[in-house]
Design a protein around this motif. Sequence first.
Motif, PDB file in Angstrom:
ATOM      1  N   UNK A 182       0.869  -1.180   0.000  1.00  0.00           N
ATOM      2  CA  UNK A 182       0.000   0.000   0.000  1.00  0.00           C
ATOM      3  C   UNK A 182       0.903   1.227   0.000  1.00  0.00           C
ATOM      4  N   UNK A 183       0.757   2.076  -1.028  1.00  0.00           N
ATOM      5  CA  UNK A 183       1.644   3.224  -1.189  1.00  0.00           C
ATOM      6  C   UNK A 183       0.835   4.500  -1.372  1.00  0.00           C
ATOM      7  N   UNK A 184       1.452   5.606  -0.989  1.00  0.00           N
ATOM      8  CA  UNK A 184       0.848   6.923  -1.156  1.00  0.00           C
ATOM      9  C   UNK A 184       1.088   7.383  -2.590  1.00  0.00           C
ATOM     10  N   UNK A 185       0.005   7.633  -3.329  1.00  0.00           N
ATOM     11  CA  UNK A 185       0.139   8.036  -4.724  1.00  0.00           C
ATOM     12  C   UNK A 185       0.828   9.386  -4.866  1.00  0.00           C
ATOM     13  N   UNK A 189       8.775  10.152  -3.888  1.00  0.00           N
ATOM     14  CA  UNK A 189       9.652   9.113  -4.434  1.00  0.00           C
ATOM     15  C   UNK A 189       8.924   8.145  -5.365  1.00  0.00           C
ATOM     16  N   UNK A 190       7.614   8.291  -5.509  1.00  0.00           N
ATOM     17  CA  UNK A 190       6.870   7.387  -6.380  1.00  0.00           C
ATOM     18  C   UNK A 190       7.156   7.716  -7.844  1.00  0.00           C
TER      19      UNK A 190
END
Length: 331
Positions: A182-185, A189-190
């Motif tokens: 689960x990642x922050x959009x 760093x995405x």
Amino acid sequence: MPLFVLTGFLGSGKTTLLGRILRADDGMRTGVLINEFGQAGLDHRIVAHVAEASAVVANGCLCCSVRPELSRALLDLLRRALAGEMPRFGRLVLETSGLSDPAPIINTIQTHPVLKEYFRVAGVITTVDAVNGLASSDDHAEFAKQVAVADLVLVTKTDLASPAVVVSLVERIRTINALAPVRDARAPELDPSSLLQEQGTSRVSAVSSDAASPHAVRTFSISLDERLDWSTFVTWLSLLLNRHGRAILRFKGMLNLGAEDAPVLVHGVQHIMHPPEHMAGWPDEDRRSHLVFIAKGLDPADIKASLDSFLRFARDTMPLRAGSLVAQEVH
């Protein structure tokens, strides 16, 4: 070629994310197929100026009545690219309607006699709205289905929600699907170009959660110490999926089989089991077989008892068959 399914509930930012991905295209030439609910959609127009190869299915939800249109649209994209009517693409993104259940879409691609020869589902990316995600989870069964089949969950609009709400939402997501990162959009760093990487074969770790989520979706794991016989295991799994396929939203497994020196990965969605994949070696010292299920309304104890009983019967009636499964596939 790799096909990525981009799904997420209404207003969760799928099209915005798709635009970021396309603008960061690393030269692969990404094709796009967008499913819009109703004739007045705008998503395809938003990305058309970025995607050189794109098409739209706008008559309804691809997981319901218009699945034949999905097949026709994909075949038409292939035909046009091969005929030079549009630029050829090296991978495809299928953006679903916000009301879609992705599992039947995946099923269509992997069972169609022609599509399965041209495409492989390389990953499912699910977007979740930080502002409305908890309410969507409570009110709409589609939310759980979209999260349950994800290989990667991206939480959007985190700048508009309080940190406490985001934490609660992430906990809800992990209750439904303990496998997917689960990642922050919005994380700096995405890298959008990195999102279209093979995700459907990620390593399965031993995870377990008995806490039931809304709609009674839960994640549970089974670990086995013994080396498994491939034919015996596949027979059991086939019977399980035939009986409870609609309730098994997702499963993955890392298996220690017979005379194999490295583990074999199995995974699937509902009634469909994908061909097994050989790993190059064991990722750590753990040599047990691990199975992870994301299921709705099934008792983990019953599934474990069923497998134990089946394996015990097999041990009593036939010797373990050694040998490689290099040439074997599951259909």
